[in-house]
Motif scaffolding. Structure first.
Motif, PDB file in Angstrom:
ATOM      1  N   LEU A  96       2.710   1.380   9.814  1.00  0.00           N
ATOM      2  CA  LEU A  96       2.709   0.462  10.953  1.00  0.00           C
ATOM      3  C   LEU A  96       3.435   1.172  12.090  1.00  0.00           C
ATOM      4  O   LEU A  96       4.652   1.374  12.035  1.00  0.00           O
ATOM      5  N   ASP A  97       2.674   1.530  13.128  1.00  0.00           N
ATOM      6  CA  ASP A  97       3.168   2.466  14.141  1.00  0.00           C
ATOM      7  C   ASP A  97       3.114   1.868  15.546  1.00  0.00           C
ATOM      8  O   ASP A  97       2.038   1.647  16.092  1.00  0.00           O
ATOM      9  N   CYS A  98       4.292   1.625  16.129  1.00  0.00           N
ATOM     10  CA  CYS A  98       4.370   1.172  17.524  1.00  0.00           C
ATOM     11  C   CYS A  98       4.818   2.300  18.438  1.00  0.00           C
ATOM     12  O   CYS A  98       5.093   2.074  19.619  1.00  0.00           O
ATOM     13  N   ILE A  99       4.901   3.531  17.909  1.00  0.00           N
ATOM     14  CA  ILE A  99       5.436   4.661  18.676  1.00  0.00           C
ATOM     15  C   ILE A  99       4.317   5.456  19.349  1.00  0.00           C
ATOM     16  O   ILE A  99       4.351   5.716  20.546  1.00  0.00           O
ATOM     17  N   GLY A 100       3.312   5.865  18.550  1.00  0.00           N
ATOM     18  CA  GLY A 100       2.162   6.539  19.146  1.00  0.00           C
ATOM     19  C   GLY A 100       2.281   8.044  19.224  1.00  0.00           C
ATOM     20  O   GLY A 100       2.636   8.721  18.255  1.00  0.00           O
ATOM     21  N   TRP A 114       2.416  11.437  16.072  1.00  0.00           N
ATOM     22  CA  TRP A 114       1.124  11.561  15.395  1.00  0.00           C
ATOM     23  C   TRP A 114       1.146  12.598  14.261  1.00  0.00           C
ATOM     24  O   TRP A 114       0.625  12.351  13.176  1.00  0.00           O
ATOM     25  N   GLU A 115       1.760  13.753  14.514  1.00  0.00           N
ATOM     26  CA  GLU A 115       1.688  14.824  13.520  1.00  0.00           C
ATOM     27  C   GLU A 115       2.477  14.463  12.257  1.00  0.00           C
ATOM     28  O   GLU A 115       2.022  14.688  11.134  1.00  0.00           O
ATOM     29  N   LYS A 116       3.657  13.878  12.439  1.00  0.00           N
ATOM     30  CA  LYS A 116       4.461  13.476  11.279  1.00  0.00           C
ATOM     31  C   LYS A 116       3.787  12.337  10.520  1.00  0.00           C
ATOM     32  O   LYS A 116       3.853  12.267   9.290  1.00  0.00           O
ATOM     33  N   ILE A 142      -1.991   2.287  11.236  1.00  0.00           N
ATOM     34  CA  ILE A 142      -2.308   1.250  12.224  1.00  0.00           C
ATOM     35  C   ILE A 142      -1.409   1.421  13.439  1.00  0.00           C
ATOM     36  O   ILE A 142      -0.179   1.345  13.351  1.00  0.00           O
ATOM     37  N   LEU A 143      -2.039   1.655  14.581  1.00  0.00           N
ATOM     38  CA  LEU A 143      -1.342   1.862  15.845  1.00  0.00           C
ATOM     39  C   LEU A 143      -1.349   0.560  16.632  1.00  0.00           C
ATOM     40  O   LEU A 143      -2.414   0.010  16.929  1.00  0.00           O
ATOM     41  N   TYR A 144      -0.140   0.057  16.974  1.00  0.00           N
ATOM     42  CA  TYR A 144      -0.089  -1.190  17.733  1.00  0.00           C
ATOM     43  C   TYR A 144       0.852  -1.127  18.937  1.00  0.00           C
ATOM     44  O   TYR A 144       1.160  -2.137  19.562  1.00  0.00           O
ATOM     45  N   GLY A 145       1.291   0.096  19.293  1.00  0.00           N
ATOM     46  CA  GLY A 145       2.141   0.277  20.456  1.00  0.00           C
ATOM     47  C   GLY A 145       2.250   1.748  20.797  1.00  0.00           C
ATOM     48  O   GLY A 145       1.889   2.623  19.996  1.00  0.00           O
ATOM     49  N   LEU A 146       2.757   2.021  22.018  1.00  0.00           N
ATOM     50  CA  LEU A 146       2.820   3.398  22.502  1.00  0.00           C
ATOM     51  C   LEU A 146       4.182   3.693  23.118  1.00  0.00           C
ATOM     52  O   LEU A 146       4.284   4.288  24.194  1.00  0.00           O
ATOM     53  N   ILE A 147       5.242   3.287  22.434  1.00  0.00           N
ATOM     54  CA  ILE A 147       6.588   3.529  22.953  1.00  0.00           C
ATOM     55  C   ILE A 147       6.832   5.020  23.138  1.00  0.00           C
ATOM     56  O   ILE A 147       7.523   5.443  24.072  1.00  0.00           O
ATOM     57  N   GLY A 148       6.237   5.836  22.267  1.00  0.00           N
ATOM     58  CA  GLY A 148       6.402   7.293  22.335  1.00  0.00           C
ATOM     59  C   GLY A 148       5.303   7.991  23.111  1.00  0.00           C
ATOM     60  O   GLY A 148       5.137   9.211  22.989  1.00  0.00           O
ATOM     61  N   GLY A 149       4.555   7.242  23.916  1.00  0.00           N
ATOM     62  CA  GLY A 149       3.512   7.841  24.748  1.00  0.00           C
ATOM     63  C   GLY A 149       2.131   7.778  24.126  1.00  0.00           C
ATOM     64  O   GLY A 149       1.982   7.582  22.915  1.00  0.00           O
ATOM     65  N   ALA A 172      -6.508   0.849  15.607  1.00  0.00           N
ATOM     66  CA  ALA A 172      -5.709   0.420  16.759  1.00  0.00           C
ATOM     67  C   ALA A 172      -5.828  -1.089  16.929  1.00  0.00           C
ATOM     68  O   ALA A 172      -6.901  -1.666  16.748  1.00  0.00           O
ATOM     69  N   SER A 173      -4.706  -1.736  17.276  1.00  0.00           N
ATOM     70  CA  SER A 173      -4.736  -3.192  17.361  1.00  0.00           C
ATOM     71  C   SER A 173      -3.760  -3.718  18.405  1.00  0.00           C
ATOM     72  O   SER A 173      -2.639  -3.223  18.542  1.00  0.00           O
ATOM     73  N   LEU A 174      -4.193  -4.726  19.145  1.00  0.00           N
ATOM     74  CA  LEU A 174      -3.324  -5.532  20.007  1.00  0.00           C
ATOM     75  C   LEU A 174      -3.596  -6.992  19.666  1.00  0.00           C
ATOM     76  O   LEU A 174      -4.737  -7.369  19.403  1.00  0.00           O
ATOM     77  N   LEU A 175      -2.567  -7.825  19.683  1.00  0.00           N
ATOM     78  CA  LEU A 175      -2.755  -9.246  19.396  1.00  0.00           C
ATOM     79  C   LEU A 175      -2.960 -10.068  20.658  1.00  0.00           C
ATOM     80  O   LEU A 175      -3.790 -10.970  20.692  1.00  0.00           O
TER      81      LEU A 175
END
Length: 332
Positions: A214-218, A222-224, A236-243, A263-266
């Motif tokens: 569960l990833d809100c960083i982005g 990605w590589e890790k 699952i990507l739900y945010g881009l705090i890390g760009g 990818a998901s937004l609510l």
């Protein structure tokens, strides 16, 4: 009514309380007198001019609220009556003294919870629930890596992962946050400032990797993420705090793992999707918030501010200091 307002995008200093028109419930809507509303990262982005509300919805901040039903619009089906306490999932408008809500997006407040606690449930817990179940199809025994494990969504996801019989692992940026995550049930926590979380995750899982992320960083993760993703795992990507930018062989590495990137937004989901989500959550998860539940779930509150301190609340969240939710109380 009073509502949180800003005249132009920018910093927290632009926020203030303004008197605006009280909304009127339309067909199938109820009017909720708001007692409390929780702060979300989306509120910060909207204030900065980076996240517009969905078309046709309130421009007032606030994606979740708790309070009391004070008016029923035409065509309501009788699920709610005036005076009922309730909490609501909102596309906006929660940081005001009143908000209109489609009746199907209201949920009863579990016995034993306060109104500020209830305000911390809808957006964060429904997000975590849909990521784990509707999108991630989490299964018992699976490893789940939860980034920002001490956030509102993170603290919810830890508890929901446990209820599902899966094994929650988290990342966070301080020992205090990791300790809180482990108290909530995380099997392990990794300080991303001090170690490579992907290598630590692989060590913990004995090289197998995690089945669900569960990833809100982005971008910056990605590589890790791909490195510690198990074969056939779901990310699952739900945010881009890390760009949002990616540089490097993401697709080939993901293909090698046969990984699924979802990818998901609510907030921007349609009304029917949200109705189904709220109904399923109410039936399957809400009973676990009862004080009599053997596996009791609890929203984690970090601080409760009067809405008059809205600037301080935003600054506190921007400093990434909170463990759990920041809640605003509205004048009654």
């Amino acid at each position: 009514m009073l509502a949180v307002h800003f005249d132009q995008p920018g910093g927290a200093e632009n926020l203030y309380l303004k008197e605006v028109a009280k909304p009127c419930p339309k067909e199938g809507e109820v009017l909720l007198k708001v007692a409390a509303s929780a702060l979300n990262r989306a509120d910060l982005l909207q204030r900065q001019g980076q996240y517009d509300p969905p078309p046709g919805t309130s421009s007032i901040l606030g994606l979740e609220a708790s309070g009391h039903v004070v008016e029923l619009g035409p065509g309501c089906q009788g699920h709610w009556k005036i005076g009922d306490s309730a909490m609501a999932l909102l596309p906006g408008g929660g940081q005001a003294q009143y908000v209109t809500v489609p009746e199907e997006l209201l949920m009863p407040i579990p016995e034993g919870l306060t109104l500020p606690q209830a305000a911390a449930i809808p957006e964060a817990w429904l997000t975590a629930f849909q990521l784990l179940h509707l999108l991630g199809h989490v299964q018992a025994g699976e490893f789940v890596l939860i980034h920002a494990g001490s956030s509102g969504v993170g603290t919810a996801a830890i508890q929901l992962t446990q209820i599902a019989g899966a094994i929650p692992l988290v990342t966070a940026g301080s020992e205090h946050k990791l300790q809180m995550a482990e108290k909530l049930g995380a099997a392990a926590g990794f300080n991303y400032k001090e170690e490579d979380f992907s290598e630590a995750t692989l060590r913990f899982t004995k090289g197998a990797g995690v089945d669900l992320i569960l990833d809100c960083i982005g971008g910056s993760y990605w590589e890790k993420n791909v490195n510690c993703l198990a074969l056939d795992g779901r990310w699952i990507l739900y945010g881009l705090i890390g760009g949002g930018d990616v540089s490097g062989p993401l697709l080939s590495k993901l293909l090698f793992k046969r990984g699924n990137l979802i990818a998901s937004l609510l907030r921007s989901r349609n009304k029917k999707y949200k109705q189904t989500l709220v109904k399923t959550f109410t039936e399957q998860i809400l009973p676990h918030f009862s004080k009599n539940s053997p596996q009791r779930l609890l929203p984690v509150l970090d601080r409760v501010y009067p809405v008059t301190d809205i600037q301080a609340a935003h600054k506190y969240m921007e400093a990434n200091r909170n463990v759990g939710k920041i809640v605003l109380e509205l004048p009654q």
